[in-house]
Design an enzyme around this catalytic site. Structure first.
Site, mmCIF file in Angstrom:
data_model
loop_
_atom_site.group_PDB
_atom_site.id
_atom_site.type_symbol
_atom_site.label_atom_id
_atom_site.label_comp_id
_atom_site.label_asym_id
_atom_site.label_seq_id
_atom_site.Cartn_x
_atom_site.Cartn_y
_atom_site.Cartn_z
ATOM 1 N N GLU A 1 -1.514 1.328 2.680
ATOM 2 C CA GLU A 1 -1.788 1.439 1.493
ATOM 3 C C GLU A 1 -2.944 0.851 0.808
ATOM 4 O O GLU A 1 -1.725 -0.595 0.534
ATOM 5 C CB GLU A 1 -1.226 2.653 0.643
ATOM 6 C CG GLU A 1 -0.748 2.915 -0.873
ATOM 7 C CD GLU A 1 0.517 3.216 -1.119
ATOM 8 O OE1 GLU A 1 1.738 2.402 -1.556
ATOM 9 O OE2 GLU A 1 0.446 4.066 -1.759
ATOM 10 N N CYS B 285 2.550 6.571 1.984
ATOM 11 C CA CYS B 285 3.909 6.200 1.118
ATOM 12 C C CYS B 285 4.290 7.339 0.329
ATOM 13 O O CYS B 285 5.776 7.536 0.811
ATOM 14 C CB CYS B 285 3.102 4.992 -0.674
ATOM 15 S SG CYS B 285 4.201 3.595 -0.455
ATOM 16 N N LYS C 240 -4.109 11.323 -1.728
ATOM 17 C CA LYS C 240 -2.519 11.701 -1.729
ATOM 18 C C LYS C 240 -2.138 12.427 -2.810
ATOM 19 O O LYS C 240 -2.255 12.145 -4.162
ATOM 20 C CB LYS C 240 -1.897 9.909 -2.221
ATOM 21 C CG LYS C 240 -0.279 9.392 -2.864
ATOM 22 C CD LYS C 240 0.211 8.413 -3.420
ATOM 23 C CE LYS C 240 1.714 7.844 -3.418
ATOM 24 N NZ LYS C 240 1.340 6.786 -3.959
#
Ligand SMILES: O=C(O)CCC(=O)C(=O)O
Length: 278
Positions: free
Chosen positions: A44, A156, A115
């Protein structure tokens, strides 16, 4: 389609110097390609993490400078590159997106994922961490069909939302990307467990290339991992930077799904995970 291939996970200590971060990344790609990896995966926010980059700072359009560097490298070596994530400039928007790209061996972007779940929590020492102040969540579930199989995209904190991974598996994913920059405190307690759970429950490989080192707001956990569909940790880094190699074997993934057919045994007449926006 290729059923068996070597992959590389790059564990980075990204800091506030974009040029150096990208130079390091390109050198690691060269090293991984020379050793025969056909897919190189980054963590990330691989290109810039720093105090002075400000809220949403260091953002770039995609394609743009950082993704351009990765695209050149993918074409130079004829390999796939998963770019971890970078902070994506969205025209006309105050907030940026935290965005992954998958680049093909011809240097073109095959898939882009923003994300979905922003990391908004209070850290153990009482400090708030509010990713949504600067990051606008995406609204799409993304898979990519390639010569290396079907990939599912995530980033993540997404790893804590099993519905997303179930959807990715239903859409055909056999290998799940989870580029991370986990905090040390939550990483120590949860990262391995979450990655292994997502692998086992969906019969998928999980590739988690990680950030390591001390960042302005937190210490990153490191521990990049490759997990097989049976939940076995095939490769695990410590806190060092560098390239970590492993193998994806889609025949093994098929065998695991035959042995434990939980995807097929779902009771969709009783419950269902559904994609709302396509
Ligand atoms: O879920 C966690 O504990 C860490 C997540 C995180 O650091 C992130 O999404 O950037």
């Amino acid at each position: 389609m290729k059923r068996k291939y070597k992959i590389a996970m790059v564990q980075m200590d990204t800091q506030n110097n974009k040029e150096k971060n990208l130079e390091d990344a390109c050198a690691w790609i060269d090293e991984a390609a020379a050793s025969g990896a056909e897919l190189v995966c980054f963590p990330e926010v691989m290109n810039l993490i720093g105090k002075n980059t400000g809220p949403g700072g260091g953002r770039e359009p995609i394609p743009g400078y950082s993704t351009g560097r990765l695209m050149e490298k993918a074409a130079e070596h004829g390999i796939y590159i998963h770019g971890g994530s970078i902070t994506e400039e969205i025209p006309g928007e105050k907030r940026a997106c935290n965005t992954s790209v998958l680049i093909g061996p011809d240097g073109r972007i095959l898939a882009k994922y923003q994300k979905l779940h922003t990391f908004d929590i209070t850290l153990a020492d009482g400090r708030p961490f509010r990713e949504s102040d600067r990051i606008r969540p995406g609204d799409a579930v993304v898979t990519a069909e390639t010569e290396l199989g079907c990939f599912g995209m995530s980033i993540c904190y997404d790893v804590r939302f099993p519905e997303l991974y179930r959807l990715l598996a239903i859409k055909g994913a056999r290998v799940l990307f989870v580029p991370v920059s986990f905090t040390k405190e939550t990483g120590e307690e949860h990262l391995e467990m979450l990655l292994r759970a997502r692998a086992v429950e969906n019969g998928c490989y999980v590739i988690a290339a990680a950030q390591t080192g001390v960042k302005p707001a937190y210490t990153a956990y490191g521990n990049s991992m490759l997990i097989d569909p049976w939940g076995k940790v095939l490769v695990r880094a410590g806190s060092e930077t560098g390239v970590f190699y492993g193998e994806i074997d889609l025949d093994h993934a098929d065998a695991v799904r035959r042995r434990m057919p939980s995807l097929e045994s779902r009771r969709t007449d009783v419950y269902q995970v559904e994609e709302k926006r396509k």
